[in-house]
Design an enzyme around this catalytic site. Structure first.
Site, short mmCIF file in Angstrom:
data_model
loop_
_atom_site.label_atom_id
_atom_site.label_comp_id
_atom_site.label_asym_id
_atom_site.label_seq_id
_atom_site.Cartn_x
_atom_site.Cartn_y
_atom_site.Cartn_z
N ASP A 52 0.84 -1.20 0.00
CA ASP A 52 0.00 0.00 0.00
C ASP A 52 0.87 1.26 0.00
O ASP A 52 0.36 2.38 -0.07
CB ASP A 52 -1.02 -0.01 1.16
CG ASP A 52 -0.37 -0.07 2.52
OD1 ASP A 52 0.86 -0.18 2.60
OD2 ASP A 52 -1.12 -0.02 3.53
N SER A 53 2.21 1.07 0.03
CA SER A 53 3.13 2.19 -0.20
C SER A 53 2.86 2.81 -1.57
O SER A 53 3.32 3.91 -1.86
CB SER A 53 4.58 1.72 -0.11
OG SER A 53 4.77 0.53 -0.86
N ASP A 91 -1.20 -6.02 0.07
CA ASP A 91 -1.56 -5.42 1.36
C ASP A 91 -3.06 -5.23 1.47
O ASP A 91 -3.70 -4.73 0.53
CB ASP A 91 -0.90 -4.03 1.49
CG ASP A 91 0.44 -4.08 2.17
OD1 ASP A 91 0.68 -5.00 2.98
OD2 ASP A 91 1.27 -3.18 1.89
N LYS A 119 -1.19 -9.25 3.34
CA LYS A 119 -0.43 -8.77 4.51
C LYS A 119 -1.28 -7.74 5.23
O LYS A 119 -1.96 -6.94 4.59
CB LYS A 119 0.91 -8.16 4.05
CG LYS A 119 1.70 -7.55 5.19
CD LYS A 119 3.12 -7.19 4.78
CE LYS A 119 3.25 -5.90 4.02
NZ LYS A 119 2.82 -4.69 4.76
N GLU A 188 9.32 -3.97 10.55
CA GLU A 188 9.66 -2.67 9.94
C GLU A 188 10.23 -1.71 10.97
O GLU A 188 9.65 -1.50 12.05
CB GLU A 188 8.40 -2.04 9.30
CG GLU A 188 8.71 -0.66 8.72
CD GLU A 188 7.77 -0.18 7.64
OE1 GLU A 188 6.83 -0.91 7.27
OE2 GLU A 188 7.99 0.96 7.17
O1 KIV Z 1 3.55 -1.11 1.64
C1 KIV Z 1 4.73 -1.49 1.67
O2 KIV Z 1 5.54 -1.20 0.77
C2 KIV Z 1 5.17 -2.30 2.79
C3 KIV Z 1 6.63 -2.59 2.90
C4 KIV Z 1 7.30 -1.37 3.36
C5 KIV Z 1 6.91 -3.75 3.74
O3 KIV Z 1 4.38 -2.69 3.61
#
Ligand code: KIV
Length: 263
Positions: A52-53, A91, A119, A188
């Site tokens: 979700d980044s 995510d 996740k 993290e």
């Molecule tokens: O959303 C994301 O990119 C993440 C990573 C930083 C593990 O959760």
């Protein structure tokens, strides 16, 4: 002729394994679109996360809290088309797993979009959601330490596990997730020794980001690796390319060529 039976999603995740002996750490990266997902898969990456980044590095938001399930589906479908080998994880975005039934409903959508696992962020507080997902046959990756979806409540990004109490909380959360049955746990932004201790204590693989070299695997946001988001890069991420610089150069060269009548 020998035929290879393709591994199922849980088998692929299980084969990530713990580091040790002659087994090196595994490597994971985020991807948000078809070409990058395909390039990572073809480069032999061990795991791809549709993170979700994407809210920040693709959509330009300040944090990940604007990301919706629909956005995650859109990007997961695109990545799925390019990934044939590595496990593809998506995510569950902010506020999409407030209850066990909501978690299952939204995770099924992500699995329908092509994710092998989902996740979600948190420890003991989300165990009912994790258990509901696992009972529904959906593989789960946990995420403890700095939780980007909680950045507003926490008032910023900060390293975790700096106090004995904080470190104990992280360890308890990781052990609870393992006990619930997650396939792996992202650690993290935490004190490196704490990540090492958690890695030694849990039987499932840990995937570190800003958590030091003592984890079973490492993950990075692909834009940070490629130097594709020059406006912000966390201090722990080494850029191994300069896509932003190269893009600027190619665009300036093109502009000069067109304006100079050379095309
Ligand atoms: O959303 C994301 O990119 C993440 C990573 C930083 C593990 O959760």
């Amino acid at each position: 002729m020998e035929t290879t039976i393709p591994k199922s999603a849980p088998e692929k995740l299980a084969s990530l394994g713990k580091t040790g002996g002659d087994r090196p750490p595994f490597c994971a990266l985020t991807a948000y679109d078809y070409p990058v997902a395909r390039l990572l898969d073809e480069a032999d990456i061990d795991l791809i996360l549709v993170g979700d980044s994407l809210g920040m590095v693709v959509l330009g938001h300040d944090d990940t809290t604007e990301v919706t399930v629909e956005m995650m589906i859109h990007h997961t479908v695109a990545c799925r088309r390019g990934v044939h080998r590595a496990p593809l994880v998506a995510d569950l975005p902010y506020r999409s797993y407030e209850s066990p039934s909501e978690a299952v409903k939204n995770a099924r959508l992500l699995v329908g979009a092509g994710a092998d696992a989902v996740k979600l962020e948190g420890g003991e507080a989300i165990l009912p959601q994790v258990e509901a997902l696992l009972s529904d046959g959906i593989a789960v990756i946990g995420h403890v330490g700095m939780l980007p979806q909680h950045v507003k409540e926490e008032g910023g990004y900060s390293k975790k596990g700096k106090t004995e109490e904080g470190a104990a909380r992280l360890l308890a959360a990781a052990l609870a997730l393992e006990e619930a049955g997650v396939a792996a746990i992202v650690l993290e932004s935490m004190v490196h020794e704490v990540a090492e201790k958690i890695t030694a204590a849990v039987g499932v693989p840990t995937i570190g980001i800003g958590a030091g070299p003592g984890c079973d695997g490492q993950i990075l946001v692909v834009h940070d690796l490629l130097g594709a988001f020059p406006w912000f890069r966390p201090s722990f991420a080494t850029a191994r390319a300069d896509l932003a610089g190269e893009t600027g150069r190619a665009v300036r060269e093109y502009i000069a060529a067109v304006r100079g009548g050379r095309t």
